[in-house]
Design an enzyme around this catalytic site. Structure first.
Site: not given
Length: 746
Positions: A527, A529
């Site tokens: 991922d 963010d």
């Protein structure tokens, strides 16, 4: 290279911790699997001439032992209590009553209360910014209300990143622009109330992160070209950094504000430059300086300098590097690592009265098959629950062969678990117990000492029965978490913190074991963010400025922004898309510390793909390598990892081909903030990619992927993400690896 440019190198990369006082001062941490008897520890300090000690929390076990010792004490308010102290004056009053007044009445000479620990560190993304100053005010106010204002003062231990010098010289010192106004307010309050400011300085960390750092400037024995700054000359990094803060304070009208050096030290293992020889050189120079009672070129008065640290802490997070457990002047059992001349005819002396377990060790059995994949799993398991940092290349045990590495790992696990027979039997048929000391050369195979006291990763002291396997921090970083996720049943979640060189523990070439664990690269989805960069803090700043909404990061207890902003789901998505178009998105997102190094190391045995919820449209608006995307900005500009993409962003292919092949094989978009089109479940994306492990901070996505058979490394940076604390995620934690553990590096 000119002396001036050399100064710029060692100044800009210096890192700091915090101190206060004069004479010998030390920090005392409790992030250990086993805690030395506090009475023995207090006597150890007294035997070696320490006059002041800093505790990171108000620990009753140590405070009781410090009663009547005549040692001056600084107690700490941990960062996780700052919001409470800031918003509830009555909580600050209760803290002072229970942790200061109470112990002073029992003859514990408490002189300072440290409010937080490096709370304005830039990499925290502003999590504690709104709480730090009011917490200071409330704690100092509580001290004054309790009638302690003349004898006990509040302070804040800051990281040195609160100031810097654009010129590379102390005379250019200024506060960091984003906290300039806040720091002036804090400094004024401290000045008005007679409080000192505390700063932490680490020449070793500068050397660790920059191979061009001029190492001789880290020490105090001269023999280096002096660096000239007007009428002042500098021959060591401590003076230069200290005086940069002096100048910074002077420019803002607080030139006489007392400064404490809260932390400074040199580790003795875990890195080629972290060894007993250099640690001895550093501390001997520091001791000589303290005994000489000298100040810096700009301040003649000697500051209090707190050595970091008194004793090793084997349960510390090794996110900053494998040297983290080895900052102690003494080993975890209080034994000496090296000799020091303390002056006045005195020399360093070790702890007295320590009792040890039996002289036995857990080692590799002679017939162990090192080519067996389960052999590698056993070694990885041992190092996942014990301190194997001495095996780092260039460290004290870095030259062992394959079986030597495994023996060290097995023994560290065995000793950490108080030599319980099952803790060696666990690794059969590869392990056995021996009464022959396997130590060789610089590599020492320790024997654990007897104690009923256990520390832990949070630094709390607790009584224990000696069973530490399930109450000990897994300190092996991202790579270790990924490897252990691969070799354990699902669903499994692991909290982790980015590692730096720690990944070397799990590389095949490190162990020297052919075909260890993996025969081919696996697909790991990462991922973006909050795993690679601080998206939420940048978004929150945008919302504050554009929508006049005043929210702290601590309020983001869910990752559904419409619930935080009290608006409709559609309105929240519109705001996020507006955010994508602004400089807040372009320039306001900073990489998570260690992300680049972790990704580079992971790429040696993993195929990496980006799996992010941002929409593809946010990237399609301009070329892939522009800065209007958090993905590309973080990866190319900040983390500087080239990206290859197999998404539909075809117009970027020309730019893509200009760059060397990157670490990421693919970029996939969940489109979860889309204003049109359909969003894609992260579990579907991961299954399509053939993902074996997902690294993510979002509880919903973590559970979603775990339920379809994908291993998940649950990322909670510095335990600072409130959305990671939801009740349902806790139901999925693996109890063996501490569901409530705070993994942190400072």
């Amino acid at each position: 290279m000119t002396p001036r440019s050399t100064f710029g190198i060692f100044f800009f990369l210096i890192f700091v911790r915090s101190i206060d006082g004069s004479g010998f001062c030390c920090n005392l941490g409790t992030q250990t699997s086993h805690l030395l008897d506090p009475t023995i520890t207090v006597q150890l300090m007294k035997d070696n001439g320490f006059e002041k000690v800093k505790l990171f929390e108000s620990d009753g076990t140590y405070l009781e032992a410090l009663a009547g010792s005549k040692l001056q004490v600084m107690v700490g308010v941990p960062n996780y209590l700052l919001s409470t102290m800031a918003t509830k004056p009555e909580a600050a009053e209760e803290y002072v009553a229970n942790n200061v007044s109470h112990w002073r009445s029992k003859d514990v000479d408490i002189r300072y209360v440290a409010v937080g620990n490096e709370p304005l560190l830039k990499s925290y993304g502003g999590n504690f910014t709104n709480f730090t100053f009011p917490a200071l005010q409330n704690i100092q106010g509580a001290l004054e209300k309790a009638g302690l204002a003349k004898t006990v003062k509040a302070t804040i231990p800051f990281n040195a990143d609160i100031f810097y010098s654009p010129t590379g010289s102390p005379s250019g010192g200024i506060f960091r622009p984003d906290i300039q106004d806040l720091m002036v307010s804090i400094a004024k309050y401290m000045n008005d109330h007679g409080c000192p400011i505390t700063v932490n300085i680490y020449p070793f960390i500068s050397l660790y992160y920059d191979p061009n750092f001029p190492i001789n400037y880290a020490f105090f024995d001269g023999g280096v070209p002096p660096l000239t700054d007007g009428n002042y000359t500098y021959t060591n990094a401590l003076d230069a950094n200290f005086d940069t803060l002096v100048v910074t304070l002077e420019k803002n009208g607080f030139g006489s504000l007392p400064i404490i050096v809260g932390e400074i030290g040199w580790p003795s293992d875990g890195n080629p430059n972290a060894n007993a020889t250099l640690a001895q050189k550093f501390y001997q120079g520091l001791v000589k300086r303290v005994k000489a009672d000298v100040g810096t070129p700009r301040r003649a008065a000697a500051p209090d300098i707190y050595m970091f640290s008194l004793i090793d802490e084997d349960a510390k997070s090794i996110a900053p590097g494998p040297f983290e457990p080895h900052w102690g002047i003494f080993n975890i059992d209080g034994s000496m690592k090296f000799s020091l001349d303390l002056g006045d005819g005195k020399t360093l002396t070790g702890a007295k009265g320590v009792q040890y377990l039996e002289k036995q060790w857990c080692v590799v059995s002679p017939d162990a098959n090192v080519n067996d994949p389960k052999f590698g799993e056993a070694v990885g398991d041992a190092c996942g629950h014990a301190d194997c940092t001495a095996l780092t290349p260039g460290s004290s045990c870095g030259s062992l062969d394959v079986k030597g590495n495994a023996s060290f790992a097995f023994n560290m696990y065995f000793q950490t678990n108080d030599q319980k027979s099952e803790s060696c039997d666990k690794f059969k048929p590869y392990s056995m117990i021996t009464t022959t000391d396997p130590s060789a050369g610089t590599c020492k195979f320790p024997i654990m000492f007897k104690t009923e006291l256990k520390g832990n990763a949070q630094g709390h002291v607790q009584q224990g029965d000696g069973s530490n396997a399930s109450t000990r921090k897994m300190n092996s970083g991202v790579l270790g978490a990924v490897m252990l996720a691969l070799i354990t049943p699902i669903p499994r979640f692991r909290r982790l913190f980015y590692g730096v060189d720690v990944v070397k523990f799990y590389r095949r070439k490190f162990y020297g074991v052919p075909n260890l664990i993996l025969s081919q690269k696996i697909m790991v989805a990462v991922d973006v963010d909050e795993v690679l960069g601080n998206f939420v803090s940048a978004l929150n700043q945008f919302i504050a400025d554009r929508c006049s909404l005043d929210h702290s990061i601590s309020e983001y207890r869910v990752y559904e922004f419409f619930k935080i902003w009290n608006c409709s789901h559609d309105e929240a998505d519109i705001r996020v898309h507006e955010f994508f178009k602004t400089p807040y998105f372009k320039k306001g997102i900073y990489p998570i510390p260690g992300a680049r190094k972790a990704l580079q190391n992971l790429s040696e045995f993993c195929k990496l793909s980006i799996d992010t919820y941002v929409s593809e449209a946010s990237l399609c608006s301009i070329s892939l390598f522009s800065t209007l995307s958090s993905v590309t900005y973080l990866i190319r500009k900040s983390i500087q990892v080239p990206v290859r993409t197999q998404s539909k962003v075809r117009q970027s292919s020309g730019l893509r081909n200009k760059h060397c092949p990157g670490l990421f094989q693919e970029i996939h978009f969940g489109n979860h903030f889309a204003l049109d089109g359909q969003s894609r479940p992260k579990s579907d994306i991961c299954k399509l990619m053939g993902t074996k492990v997902l690294i993510d901070d979002n509880p919903r996505y973590a559970i979603e992927c775990a339920e379809v058979g994908i291993k998940v490394v649950f990322f909670d940076y510095e335990n600072s993400y409130p959305w990671c604390k939801t009740g349902n995620i806790r139901e999925h934690y693996q109890e063996l690896l501490l569901p409530d553990l705070i993994l942190q590096g400072q």
